[in-house]
Design an enzyme around this catalytic site. Structure first.
Site: not given
Ligand code: NDP
Ligand SMILES: O=C1O[C@H](COP(=O)(O)O)[C@@H](O)[C@H](O)[C@H]1O
Length: 486
Positions: A175, A179, A237
């Site tokens: 992402h 930006k 990033h």
């Molecule tokens: N959060 C952030 O700020 C960022 C996240 N990412 C990336 O995004 C991805 C998701 O992160 P994040 O949202 O934080 O993770 P979360 O743990 O918050 O969410 C995971 C999601 O996946 C679902 N899930 C887990 N297991 C299964 C399964 N077997 N089948 C179907 N759905 C499933 C969960 O729902 P349920 O358990 O109900 O199935 C939930 O909706 C990761 O790869 C992370 O590295 C990248 C940049 C920033």
């Molecule tokens: O990908 C990620 O980015 C965020 C920071 O993103 P920003 O746009 O708010 O600077 C970071 O907090 C997170 O750990 C990482 O997975």
């Protein structure tokens, strides 16, 4: 948006942190600006036993929290009408029948599968989508980062996803590339003749790329403790930002023209040998301190963190690029959680004048500097020396400031909005190609291995500071300082 074709955007991990914090808010903004196709529908997917209304209610509560003042009840109601939910366990092929039912009404519409889950599920999701007959020639898949834990696991995931999607259907999202100031850096570098002659070792003394966050690991301790700052931020990033600064002018803005040039930079990064890790890298872990005037716990006290964790929450590196343009110019990279301020910036420090005619020695501290800020505000500053008004020739640093909010009054798209639009349009320029991603893993792996082999713990730093003292020492060995220390 011109297209009248139907679109199903299927968000795996549709109840997760990223979906709630970034993806649905981005789609809501696009909806409000009439940038989503009228027929677009968003299908959230997770294991939770929700129905459509339950999902809308849950998403609505989260949206109020994450959209803040941008949440408008009327707009949300019309947006929520686009939302649907499918209960699927990514590991269970049979459960994809629920999703197939949801998509059956629009067999020929465009389909985008956004994989916002742990990357360990990407292979199973791709396989089961294919087996359920849900893919067609125009289907696209968006992969979140970090993809894998190292080069071998990223290759394995890419191979498995690649059995079901062509490379031109795979959108590896970073992402930071979405930006606005990052794209403006492309515009500044390649839309103006002014900078190109200066953008090289003869005129640039050093480059500093900082992405500092004030927040700690928050609710993501369990995820973060297995990943750390190098895999979470640097491998993707920060290296992508370095590529945008350092790459040669591409022949066009076409995806492969740009990605070819970024790849050359990643391949030209000087590898870290065994002796380099101690000399050219610093890793840290925050201890209890204060953030925003309030006491905050140390990393080891956060929920989800192993008692004796060695995961780094801070990284500083001295990178070097072995090309004619950049040989000898250090590129300092730094990222951390629980730092003093939330700042994301690229600083290009130019060399001092070869001889000062003003009676004071030419000083690196008064040399020209370009600061491209992504956060907290989006600005480009050019630091110059000018004469102070008055009867004596006193020079003083001044800034030429380009404030994007001031210069362009229209609302700027958030990174995820811009990138989701690009996925819908089929524009891969701001997405990472497989070979780039692998080159980035190849470069960071020896650093991670060196840290493991050293047996040392990450250096402690107090929450609310700029990281361990060793981070300043990394630059002072070259007679330099981080931008905020100048
Ligand atoms: N959060 C952030 O700020 C960022 C996240 N990412 C990336 O995004 C991805 C998701 O992160 P994040 O949202 O934080 O993770 P979360 O743990 O918050 O969410 C995971 C999601 O996946 C679902 N899930 C887990 N297991 C299964 C399964 N077997 N089948 C179907 N759905 C499933 C969960 O729902 P349920 O358990 O109900 O199935 C939930 O909706 C990761 O790869 C992370 O590295 C990248 C940049 C920033
Ligand atoms: O990908 C990620 O980015 C965020 C920071 O993103 P920003 O746009 O708010 O600077 C970071 O907090 C997170 O750990 C990482 O997975």
């Amino acid at each position: 948006m011109a297209s009248t074709r139907s679109l199903d955007l299927v968000v795996f991990g549709g109840t997760g942190d990223l979906a709630m914090r970034k993806l649905l808010p981005a789609l809501y903004h696009l909806h409000c600006d009439a940038l989503l196709p009228p027929e677009a529908r968003i299908v959230g997917v997770a294991r939770d036993g929700l129905d459509d209304d339950g999902y809308r209610r849950f998403a609505g509560q989260q949206a109020e929290r994450f959209l803040g003042r941008d949440f408008r009840s009327d707009d949300w109601q019309t947006f929520a009408a686009r939302l649907a939910y499918a209960q699927v366990d990514a590991m269970q092929g049979d459960s994809f029948a629920t999703l197939a039912d949801r998509l059956a009404a629009r067999p020929d519409g465009q389909r985008v599968f956004y994989l916002s889950t742990a990357p360990s599920l990407f292979a199973a999701i791709s396989r089961h989508l294919d087996a359920a007959g849900l893919l067609h020639g125009d289907s696209r898949v968006v992969l979140e980062k970090p993809l894998g834990h190292d080069l071998a696991s990223s290759r394995q995931i890419n191979d498995e996803v690649g059995r079901h999607f062509g490379e031109d259907q795979i959108y590896r999202i970073d992402h930071y590339l979405g930006k606005e100031p990052v794209q403006n850096l492309l515009a500044l570098r390649f839309g103006n003749a002014l900078f190109e002659p200066l953008w090289r070792r003869e005129w640039v003394r050093d480059v500093q790329i900082t992405v500092a966050e004030q927040v700690g690991v928050e609710t993501r301790g369990d995820f973060y403790d297995r990943v750390g700052a190098m895999r979470d931020m640097v491998q993707n990033h920060l290296l992508q930002l370095l590529c945008i600064v350092a790459m040669e002018p591409p022949a066009s803005i076409n995806p492969d023209a740009v990605r070819d040039e970024k790849l050359k930079i990643l391949r030209a990064l000087r590898p870290f040998g065994a002796g380099d890790v101690a000399a050219r890298s610093v890793r840290g872990q925050y201890r209890a301190g204060a953030s925003g005037g309030k006491p905050v716990p140390g990393y080891l006290e956060e929920p989800g963190i192993a008692t004796d964790s060695r995961t780094e929450t801070f990284v500083a590196l001295k990178a070097e690029i072995n090309t004619w343009r950049w040989a000898g110019v250090p590129f300092f990279l730094r990222t951390g959680k629980r730092m003093q301020e939330k700042v994301a910036e690229i600083v290009i420090n130019f060399r001092s004048v070869p001889h000062s005619i003003f009676g004071v020695p030419a000083s690196p501290f008064h040399a020209n500097r370009m600061v491209i800020r992504m956060q907290p505000e989006e600005t480009v500053d050019l630091h110059l020396l000018a004469k102070q008004p008055g009867d004596v020739m006193h020079l003083q640093p001044v800034r030429l400031n380009l404030d994007f909010a001031e210069a362009f009054r229209s609302r700027r798209l958030e990174a995820y909005e811009r990138l989701l639009m690009d996925v819908m349009r089929g524009n891969l320029t701001l997405f990472v190609r497989r070979d780039e991603q692998e080159a980035a893993w190849r470069w960071v792996e020896p650093i991670l291995a060196g840290w493991d082999a050293s047996g040392e713990r990450p250096k402690p730093y107090t929450a609310g500071t700029w990281g361990p003292a060793a981070s300043s020492a990394l630059l002072s060995r070259d007679g330099l300082s981080w931008h905020e220390e100048i």
